[in-house]
Write an enzyme that holds these catalytic residues in place. Structure first.
Site, PDB file in Angstrom:
ATOM      1  N   LYS A  51     -47.101 -17.719   0.297  1.00 40.28           N
ATOM      2  CA  LYS A  51     -48.219 -18.855   0.213  1.00 40.28           C
ATOM      3  C   LYS A  51     -48.128 -19.712   1.674  1.00 40.28           C
ATOM      4  O   LYS A  51     -49.309 -20.141   2.132  1.00 40.28           O
ATOM      5  CB  LYS A  51     -47.916 -19.837  -0.973  1.00 40.28           C
ATOM      6  N   THR A  52     -47.006 -20.003   1.789  1.00 38.87           N
ATOM      7  CA  THR A  52     -46.848 -20.968   3.240  1.00 38.87           C
ATOM      8  C   THR A  52     -47.373 -20.256   4.314  1.00 38.87           C
ATOM      9  O   THR A  52     -47.989 -20.812   5.087  1.00 38.87           O
ATOM     10  CB  THR A  52     -45.434 -21.317   3.492  1.00 38.87           C
ATOM     11  N   GLN A  86     -45.814 -23.256 -11.378  1.00 36.87           N
ATOM     12  CA  GLN A  86     -44.537 -24.048 -10.819  1.00 36.87           C
ATOM     13  C   GLN A  86     -45.137 -25.563 -10.853  1.00 36.87           C
ATOM     14  O   GLN A  86     -44.658 -26.207 -10.066  1.00 36.87           O
ATOM     15  CB  GLN A  86     -44.487 -23.427  -9.572  1.00 36.87           C
ATOM     16  N   ASP A 107     -52.021 -28.299  -0.408  1.00 32.61           N
ATOM     17  CA  ASP A 107     -50.881 -27.301  -0.839  1.00 32.61           C
ATOM     18  C   ASP A 107     -50.318 -27.784  -2.340  1.00 32.61           C
ATOM     19  O   ASP A 107     -50.593 -29.053  -2.641  1.00 32.61           O
ATOM     20  CB  ASP A 107     -49.519 -27.207   0.165  1.00 32.61           C
ATOM     21  N   GLU A 108     -49.863 -27.015  -3.161  1.00 31.07           N
ATOM     22  CA  GLU A 108     -49.273 -27.361  -4.156  1.00 31.07           C
ATOM     23  C   GLU A 108     -50.188 -28.226  -5.073  1.00 31.07           C
ATOM     24  O   GLU A 108     -49.998 -29.190  -5.583  1.00 31.07           O
ATOM     25  CB  GLU A 108     -47.909 -28.368  -4.078  1.00 31.07           C
ATOM     26  N   ARG A 152     -36.351 -18.575  -7.095  1.00 27.26           N
ATOM     27  CA  ARG A 152     -35.967 -19.080  -5.666  1.00 27.26           C
ATOM     28  C   ARG A 152     -35.098 -17.789  -5.001  1.00 27.26           C
ATOM     29  O   ARG A 152     -34.917 -17.911  -3.855  1.00 27.26           O
ATOM     30  CB  ARG A 152     -35.009 -20.289  -5.710  1.00 27.26           C
TER      31      ARG A 152
END
Length: 718
Positions: free
Chosen positions: A37-38, A250, A219-220, A596
């Site tokens: 994603k980043t 998330q 983002d997010e 993670r």
DNA sequence: CTGGAGGATCTTTTT
DNA sequence: GATCCTCCAG
């Protein structure tokens, strides 16, 4: 396949490339954990700049944390080979500040308004309650503040709030805003809310921003609240080029007002939206991915993504490990870390993730003993530390003489002989005269005829005025040093013999050092309240210790997920107010945790935990049995493998010998027993060693003769 | 009127 | 275990 393209577009899969190149119209990128994603985000920005679709100043990019913004800025600069100054890149809050500073007068503020943190907010609420003669035990300030904050998250001003069920909070809300106005201050929620008010009242200002921003990127997105959504929708109306990236699985900030609904109804909100799914996970082994997916599959109401991976090696199954108590848990994880380190795994690639901040303590103790270097990420923020807040209060008062909250904070720190009675008298005076607290204090000092505090109060104001006049002659850093020294503040800590005093002095030095990077104190104050973090640690390879919430967006080769017990995770407090939806949010937290890990994930739980004031018994978290057996190995506290997930966990009656007071015992002994599947576990605490158990039989070592037999008898009956 | 001593209370997650 | 609050002595 290998179509010619700029370097930055190479090595991307089809979906990623689509997400980057879809530059027109609204785009929602549903990106699962570990799907790059980043990378997509930064590449998309680079793409827009590289294709000359917009100048940096025409781009608005919102990240979840300031740290993320910083990292993104560096990455883009690196990829692009030039700096991207001018881009509107930051958190919702920092971007709103930027807007509000330029148009403060339209929302009844002066441009140099201060931003209050939670501490200040609570203080303010307490003041109002006191002035209104409302019992703060019956109406806890924290609760009132949280109600007001939720209203603000939903974009509701006090005029718009439907009173009724929270009539009192509504009343306080109105007064609270009045006080903020007097203080020329805003809180976190106001930043968004006031921006919305501004846009509503000054359409020309809104449209200037709508025209300015050609590309918007968030983002997010799953963690945006209603106010943020409204804000975005208004700004995006100019270009329609809004790209939101997020993962509904998330979403872990519902308690803070985040609305998963925002991401679920994106297509409705932004007609003609393109939805792109990123489902190929590049991060984790297939076992870890399987465990995480199996857990999250228990949630209803998902957008539904099926993450998959190319990983052929499978890696290790997730290890689920029971331990006796929280010390045992820390011991186990400490040992694992040492073993992994010996095998060549870097400490920087390991993290212990916990549900609640207090859990880190046990690990810190253990790691100190073992000599494992570690870092607690998050924790109390630098600017939340007492000494920093005190020092900042001095600086605030220096540049904003009317800052009543700052005044109240430091008027008797260090002790000047100005006690509570005096402060109360000043409060009353301020209310009567309708002036700020510090102005009232000045007035009080000059006019009061009695009161021992007059003299020190006068001296305080003389000093303040003198320091303020120094600002014109000396560099502000020097003035700050002078203020901290002459006020006696640093001396106070130097004379303090407690263990943390040297650390506090060190922090004060750090504060002054940070001040050097700013031209004015005002700019620095804003930076501190919004941005400043204590990640000043040296870049050594250390184990990270943090909450699941702070772990969002990070990844590690090895993740230890500690404290998976009922009563802690899912957190009972979360469950009590909003039932199922809260449970699902807790489950998402677990999903974030497991996902993670790249190579190895270890889940631990224990039966006894030092919590609150004493020990608490627990049974394994319900989430443990939701991790698929195919992807996990479960070892209980005895070291035996649990071959099948128990159908259910039962809590057996807790036996407390304190209540039955057996005459043969002169010391308190508490025995807890509980059942997992068809096995009964027993453990005593408060005296002696951990018991061994063997089926139904229980072997305990006691000093007192006879007690052993009796307890064993008791257990066999139970 | 101040400041220290002792008591009660409560602990999720954070921009 | 730590902080906040109340009460009491000086």
């Amino acid at each position: 396949m290998s179509e010619a393209g700029p370097d930055y577009l190479s090595n991307l899969n089809e979906a990623q490339r689509a997400a980057i190149e879809a530059t027109e119209g609204p785009v929602l990128v549903l990106a699962g954990a570990g799907t790059g994603k980043t990378r997509v985000l930064t590449t998309r920005l680079v793409h827009i700049l590289n294709q000359n679709l917009a100048y940096p100043s025409q781009i608005l990019a919102v990240t979840f944390t300031n740290k993320a913004a910083q990292e993104m800025k560096e990455r883009i600069g690196h990829l692009l080979g030039r700096s991207i100054d001018g881009m509107w890149l930051g958190t919702f809050h920092s971007l709103c500040v930027r807007i509000l500073r330029s148009h403060a007068e339209w929302v009844g503020l002066q441009p140099n308004f201060t931003i209050l943190d939670t501490d200040d907010q609570l203080r303010l609420i307490k003041q109002i309650l006191k002035a209104e003669n409302i019992d703060d035990r019956q109406h806890p300030p924290r609760l009132i503040l949280s109600i007001i904050s939720r209203w603000k998250d939903r974009g509701l001003t006090f005029e718009q709030v439907k009173r009724g069920e929270h009539d009192l909070a509504g009343k306080i809300y109105e007064q609270y805003q009045g006080r903020l106005q007097v203080l020329n201050a805003v809180d976190f929620g106001d930043l968004l809310l006031l921006c919305l008010t501004l846009f509503k009242q000054k359409p020309d200002i809104l449209s200037s921003y709508q025209q300015k921003f050609r590309y918007l990127l968030v983002d997010e997105y799953q963690d945006t609240n209603v106010a943020q959504y409204l804000w975005l929708r208004l700004l995006a109306q100019g270009s329609d080029n809004l790209c939101c990236v997020g993962d509904d699985d998330q979403s872990i900030y519902g308690w803070r007002g985040a609305e998963v609904g925002n991401i679920l109804k994106f297509e409705k909100d932004f007609p003609g939206a393109t939805v792109i799914r990123l489902e190929q996970n590049y991060r984790s082994t297939s076992h870890i991915l399987g465990a995480a997916s199996g857990l999250i599959a228990h949630n209803q109401g998902r957008l539904g993504k099926t993450l998959w991976t190319d990983d052929k090696s499978e890696g290790e199954p997730v290890l689920i490990r029971g331990t006796w108590d929280s010390m045992d848990e820390a011991r186990f994880i400490g040992d694992e870390i040492e073993t992994l380190q010996r095998r060549g795994e870097s400490l920087g690639q390991m993290a212990v993730l916990v549900r609640a901040g207090f859990q880190t303590r046990e690990f810190e103790e253990r790691f100190l003993k073992l000599g494992i270097p570690y870092r607690v990420v998050g924790g109390p923020r630098f600017y939340e530390r007492m000494e920093i807040r005190d020092a900042l209060a001095y600086l605030r008062l220096l540049v904003q003489p009317d800052d009543g909250l700052a005044f109240e904070r430091i008027i008797n720190v260090p002790k000047r002989g100005i006690g509570n009675t005096t402060v109360q008298a000043i409060h009353i005076l301020a209310r009567e005269q309708g002036i700020s607290l510090s102005r009232a204090a000045r007035y009080y000092a000059e006019t009061a005829e009695k009161g021992a505090a007059r003299v020190p109060l006068r001296k305080f104001f003389l000093d303040m005025d003198r320091w303020r006049s120094l600002l014109d002659q000396e560099p502000h850093v020097e003035v700050a040093k002078i203020v901290l020294d002459e006020s006696g503040y640093t001396a106070m800590w130097r004379e303090d013999k407690s263990a943390d005093a040297p650390g506090r002095l060190e922090n004060l030095k750090e504060l002054v050092r940070a001040l050097q990077e700013f031209e004015y104190i005002q700019g620095f104050l804003e930076h501190v309240s919004l941005v400043m973090d204590n990640n000043q640690q040296a870049e050594r390879e250390v184990v990270s210790l943090m909450t699941l919430h702070s772990a969002k967006g990070l990844e590690f080769n090895v993740a230890f997920l500690a404290g998976w017990e009922e009563g802690l995770f899912p957190h009972p407090r979360a469950l009590q107010d909003s039932g199922d939806s809260a449970l699902e949010e807790e489950r998402r937290l677990g999903y974030v945790g497991i996902s993670r890990a790249r190579k190895k994930a270890v889940v631990t739980y224990c039966f006894q935990r030092r919590m609150h004031q004493g020990w608490q018994t627990a049974i394994p978290s319900r989430f443990i049995k939701e991790i698929p057996l195919a992807h996990s190995v479960h070892i209980n506290a005895n070291g035996g493998e649990v071959s099948a997930a128990p159908a259910s966990f039962h809590r057996a009656p807790v036996v407390d010998f304190r209540n039955s007071k057996p005459s043969f015992l002169d010391k308190t002994i508490t025995l807890h027993s509980f059942q997992i599947g068809d096995r009964v576990f027993h453990q005593k605490f408060g005296y002696g060693e951990v018991m061994e158990l063997e089926g139904d039989r229980l072997d305990i070592e006691f000093d007192e003769a006879g007690s052993k037999k009796i307890i064993a008898d008791f257990v066999s009956k139970a």
